[in-house]
Design an enzyme around this catalytic site. Structure first.
Site, short mmCIF file in Angstrom:
data_model
loop_
_atom_site.label_atom_id
_atom_site.label_comp_id
_atom_site.label_asym_id
_atom_site.label_seq_id
_atom_site.Cartn_x
_atom_site.Cartn_y
_atom_site.Cartn_z
N SER A 1 0.83 -1.21 0.00
CA SER A 1 0.00 0.00 0.00
C SER A 1 0.87 1.26 0.00
O SER A 1 1.67 1.45 -0.90
CB SER A 1 -0.95 -0.04 1.19
OG SER A 1 -2.03 0.84 1.02
N ASP B 1 -5.75 -3.70 -2.43
CA ASP B 1 -4.69 -3.38 -1.47
C ASP B 1 -4.02 -4.63 -0.87
O ASP B 1 -4.69 -5.54 -0.40
CB ASP B 1 -5.31 -2.53 -0.35
CG ASP B 1 -4.28 -1.82 0.49
OD1 ASP B 1 -3.44 -2.50 1.10
OD2 ASP B 1 -4.30 -0.58 0.53
#
Length: 323
Positions: free
Chosen positions: A45, A161
């Site tokens: 991320s 993610d």
């Protein structure tokens, strides 16, 4: 596997955390200042964004300048479309264009430092390691926070993610033959415990007979709806009903889930050193406070420095003893 110089191969595993991930820049500043070598960077991320930019050749000072000079309000205006997209709030092409403006178009395998980032297969939940191909597309996939970004599509696979499965990718750094793994966690700590809680007072002031037919239920429902709705509205106006925005709810849920997953992943594959900057006072979307967040990373990096140097010296000594 050692470098040609004989020193240990050092990997940096950078975790996710949205705005709190700017603390990674502070860590990098300290490592640069004290000539701590970095051979591999693995990110999830926001850690993928900072780590990818660093692996592409931007130094810590340049990253700090970008973070502190960027008009984040303007970036939000550009990235957030006026109409909500079907698959998420942030349009995929806009975020890719933003990343290209920062990093240019590069292939991961051609970067000065070895780099990999983590994403999650939306449908299967499988951990996806992105260590070749387009740097921008890899970062775009790793930062695709559910309900905020549209999933990224790579080779027909929809990716979200990486924090969903691997918040701080120590295991990936180990798989790349690192001798020493320094991990950076930038999510606030959450105490893992259980608590019993009463479900509270009765919904209604009086005991009601349970509906024994659909018609009876509908009569009760519509007969009381107007009265109950007005009562709810009055409480809301008086401030007696606490309301959390969708954004805050999403951030709190994400932090809790990431911490639970992280605990399990670090227990399974621990780093040689876990660095945890104090970011508890910063919110998930606090991009307007970059200098403060970066400073927390610097502080944590300086505190960890003696341990990092000790790890490096110990590893060299062990290798020399085995020659």
């Amino acid at each position: 596997m050692k470098n040609s110089s004989g020193r240990p191969k050092v990997a940096l595993a950078l975790g996710g955390g949205a705005a709190r991930g700017l603390a990674h820049i502070g860590i990098l500043k300290v490592l640069e200042k004290h000539d701590i070598p970095i051979d591999i960077i693995v990110g999830t991320s926001m850690g993928a964004m900072i780590g990818g930019a660093y692996a592409a050749g931007l130094n810590a000072s340049q990253l700090e300048e970008i973070a502190c000079s960027t008009n984040w309000k303007r970036v939000v205006q550009i990235l957030f479309p006026r109409k909500v997209q079907r698959g998420g709030l942030l349009d995929g092409m806009r975020i890719q264009e933003f990343l290209i403006s920062l990093l240019g178009e590069r292939k991961i395998e051609e970067l000065p430092l070895r780099f990999a980032c983590v994403a999650t297969n939306l449908w299967s939940g499988e951990e996806i390691i992105l260590d070749s191909g387009s740097l921008v597309k890899a970062i775009r996939a790793s930062i695709s926070f559910p309900f905020l970004f549209q999933p990224a599509e790579i080779d027909g696979t929809y990716l979200i993610d990486g924090g969903v499965v691997n918040p701080v990718p120590v295991s990936i750094a180990r798989s790349l033959n690192a001798d020493i793994v320094l991990a950076v966690k930038v999510t606030p700590s959450v105490e893992h415990h259980s608590k019993r809680l009463s479900s509270g007072t009765l919904v209604t002031k009086e005991s009601l007979i349970v509906a024994n037919s659909s018609s009876f239920f509908l009569q009760r429902l519509f007969g009381n709806f107007s009265e109950r709705f007005l009562e709810f509205e009055n409480k809301k106006r008086s401030g007696k009903i606490a309301r959390l925005s969708f954004r805050k709810q999403m951030a709190h849920v994400a932090t809790t889930m990431e911490n639970m997953i992280l605990t399990l992943r670090l227990r399974e594959t621990p780093p040689d050193l876990l660095i945890a900057p104090d970011v508890n006072d910063f919110q998930f979307f606090d991009f307007l406070r970059p200098r403060e967040i970066i400073k927390q990373g610097e502080t944590a990096g300086e505190q960890a420095l003696p341990l990092i140097q000790k790890l490096l010296a110990k590893n060299v000594a062990v290798n020399e003893a085995h020659r």
